[in-house]
Design a protein around this motif. Structure first.
Motif, PDB file in Angstrom:
ATOM      1  N   LYS A  63      27.131 -38.021 -12.473  1.00 13.79           N
ATOM      2  CA  LYS A  63      27.736 -37.837 -13.794  1.00 13.79           C
ATOM      3  C   LYS A  63      27.860 -36.356 -14.138  1.00 13.79           C
ATOM      4  O   LYS A  63      28.884 -35.903 -14.660  1.00 13.79           O
ATOM      5  CB  LYS A  63      26.894 -38.565 -14.847  1.00 13.79           C
ATOM      6  N   THR A  64      26.813 -35.592 -13.853  1.00 14.58           N
ATOM      7  CA  THR A  64      26.804 -34.170 -14.195  1.00 14.58           C
ATOM      8  C   THR A  64      27.389 -33.304 -13.088  1.00 14.58           C
ATOM      9  O   THR A  64      27.497 -32.083 -13.251  1.00 14.58           O
ATOM     10  CB  THR A  64      25.375 -33.702 -14.486  1.00 14.58           C
ATOM     11  N   SER A 101      34.493 -37.208 -19.681  1.00 14.62           N
ATOM     12  CA  SER A 101      33.554 -36.491 -20.544  1.00 14.62           C
ATOM     13  C   SER A 101      33.009 -37.356 -21.673  1.00 14.62           C
ATOM     14  O   SER A 101      31.843 -37.227 -22.059  1.00 14.62           O
ATOM     15  CB  SER A 101      34.233 -35.256 -21.133  1.00 14.62           C
ATOM     16  N   ARG A 151      23.466 -39.451 -21.918  1.00  9.88           N
ATOM     17  CA  ARG A 151      24.696 -39.470 -21.108  1.00  9.88           C
ATOM     18  C   ARG A 151      24.590 -40.428 -19.929  1.00  9.88           C
ATOM     19  O   ARG A 151      25.607 -40.809 -19.347  1.00  9.88           O
ATOM     20  CB  ARG A 151      25.036 -38.062 -20.579  1.00  9.88           C
ATOM     21  N   SER A 184      26.078 -32.361 -10.424  1.00  9.80           N
ATOM     22  CA  SER A 184      25.107 -31.325 -10.076  1.00  9.80           C
ATOM     23  C   SER A 184      24.431 -31.553  -8.723  1.00  9.80           C
ATOM     24  O   SER A 184      23.909 -30.619  -8.125  1.00  9.80           O
ATOM     25  CB  SER A 184      24.044 -31.211 -11.167  1.00  9.80           C
ATOM     26  N   TYR A 241      22.729 -39.758 -12.577  1.00  4.00           N
ATOM     27  CA  TYR A 241      22.719 -38.516 -13.347  1.00  4.00           C
ATOM     28  C   TYR A 241      23.358 -37.376 -12.540  1.00  4.00           C
ATOM     29  O   TYR A 241      24.136 -36.577 -13.075  1.00  4.00           O
ATOM     30  CB  TYR A 241      21.291 -38.147 -13.752  1.00  4.00           C
ATOM     31  N   ASP A 287      18.247 -37.235 -22.318  1.00  3.26           N
ATOM     32  CA  ASP A 287      19.383 -37.045 -21.407  1.00  3.26           C
ATOM     33  C   ASP A 287      19.596 -38.258 -20.506  1.00  3.26           C
ATOM     34  O   ASP A 287      20.714 -38.714 -20.306  1.00  3.26           O
ATOM     35  CB  ASP A 287      19.141 -35.804 -20.532  1.00  3.26           C
TER      36      ASP A 287
END
Length: 400
Positions: free
Chosen positions: A148-149, A331, A289, A151, A145, A260
């Motif tokens: 992917k993001t 995306s 996602r 972050s 995660y 999510d």
């Protein structure tokens, strides 16, 4: 009786062992007639020196052993004829890639006992790595995660020492108010829940998960009764679903619209409805996602899981429009983590947990006349033939 711990020879290398040095000592203390020989290994997480320090002989040749204990499939060329072997053969579901392995086992007059079918009289598995799959898979899901993001970044699980080290890394994260769904309440689901609880995440009810928004991350754990419903509209039950899966259809999409990160830790039975279809994955309301598919049923109930990934390359992308693999950072891609040997990333923890169950549930059967039928139920082959319990594999062996 002499037990031999075999060297893992399957590639990529697996660092686990059925029994740790301490577990071997425990068996010998309880059953003085039990002896161990450990085949020297350069990859096993417990070193040769650790076994020697525990008073267990480490040798190059274990052909004198009565019972040979391993984790992953033994390469055909390494199988010793006329022996009793314990390992995960991955043949009970008629996996095509291991047909030749089962044929060789029969040809070499090997008695195969598959860890996956070591059960009690009620059919419950007695030894498994599932809890550790849940632990590592959940960590890997959060790592995926973050990537992917874009972050945050987490170190790979295989570089960390144990479960507490994984929880420590997760505890440092400052996550946005994401919703995380966990399917399954068995060993895998329980291991995953340990991680979510360990990082202090709030667990919410199904109703609240589906209808409320939160200013912080939350998770919801569900089983088959929440993501399947009877086709005829009547009230179903877990027992009815297990007995008559054909009478049910998926009710999962309502979760996909608000989730999510999805952690798949459920058991999937033949004939059960798919959770996520290819059509679902490309629906405009499909929000997921990142999928951490710990169960890893290829091209099965979770459509984006089109292949197993590896510890070296744990994440790939699924393009729901082309239904093909793509870069997970794009995306339109759903990021999928589907490593099929997750416990190998925590080899010491996983080996100790598995070994404790093996010592408790399996070893005594060798010395009490198998009074509970544990060995008999797990014996797949005998005298060059499939045992009656596994006769359903004959067509598979014959290539039909």
């Amino acid at each position: 009786m002499t037990f031999g711990l075999i060297r893992e020879r399957k590639n990529p290398p697996d660092h686990r062992a059925v029994l740790s040095p301490a577990a071997c000592q425990k068996v010998q203390n309880r059953f003085p007639q039990a002896h161990f020989l450990v085949e020297s290994s350069p990859v096993r997480d417990f070193t040769d020196a650790e076994y020697r320090e525990a008073g267990i002989a480490v040798v190059e040749d274990i052909s004198v052993c009565d019972v040979l204990l391993g984790v992953k499939e033994v390469p055909i060329e390494s199988l010793m004829p006329n022996k009793k072997y314990f390992f995960f053969s991955h043949t009970i579901k008629k996996q095509p890639y291991n047909r030749d392995l089962l044929r060789a086992i029969l040809k070499k007059n090997i008695e195969l006992y598959d860890h996956e079918v070591i059960t009690n009289s009620g059919g419950t598995r007695l030894v498994a790595f599932g809890r550790y799959a849940g632990i590592v898979g959940t960590y890997n899901g959060f790592r995926a995660y973050g990537l992917k993001t874009r972050s945050y970044e987490l170190p790979k699980a295989e570089t960390l020492s144990d479960q507490q080290a994984l929880i420590y890394e997760l505890g440092k994260l400052e996550l946005p108010p994401v919703k995380i769904l966990l399917t399954g309440r068995g060993r895998v689901g329980s291991g995953a829940k340990e991680m979510l609880d360990g990082m202090g995440m709030q667990k919410v009810t199904v109703q609240d998960y589906l209808t409320k928004n939160y200013p912080h991350p939350v998770y919801c754990q569900i089983d088959a009764s929440f993501y399947n419903k009877r086709k005829d509209g009547s009230r179903g039950s877990k027992e009815d679903f297990i007995a008559h899966p054909e009478g049910y259809e998926s009710n999962f999409f309502r979760f996909a619209k608000v989730t999510d990160l999805y952690i798949a830790g459920h058991f999937y039975g033949n004939g059960a409805p798919y959770l996520i279809t290819r059509e679902d994955a490309r629906h405009p309301d499909f929000k997921i996602r990142v999928i951490a598919d710990i169960s890893c049923d290829i091209d099965g109930p979770v459509a984006p899981t089109i292949r197993a990934s590896t510890i070296a390359e744990p994440i790939f992308g699924y393009n729901p429009h082309t239904e093909k693999e793509t870069d997970f950072l794009k995306s339109e891609a759903i990021a999928v983590m589907s490593v099929d040997n997750l416990p190998a990333e925590l080899p010491r923890d996983a080996s100790e947990g598995f070994g404790a169950a093996f010592v408790k549930s399996v070893i005594p059967a060798f010395f009490n006349g198998d009074k509970d039928g544990i060995l008999e139920r797990a014996r797949m082959t005998h005298k060059g033939k499939l045992t009656p319990r596994y006769a359903y594999l004959q067509d598979y062996v014959d290539g039909k």
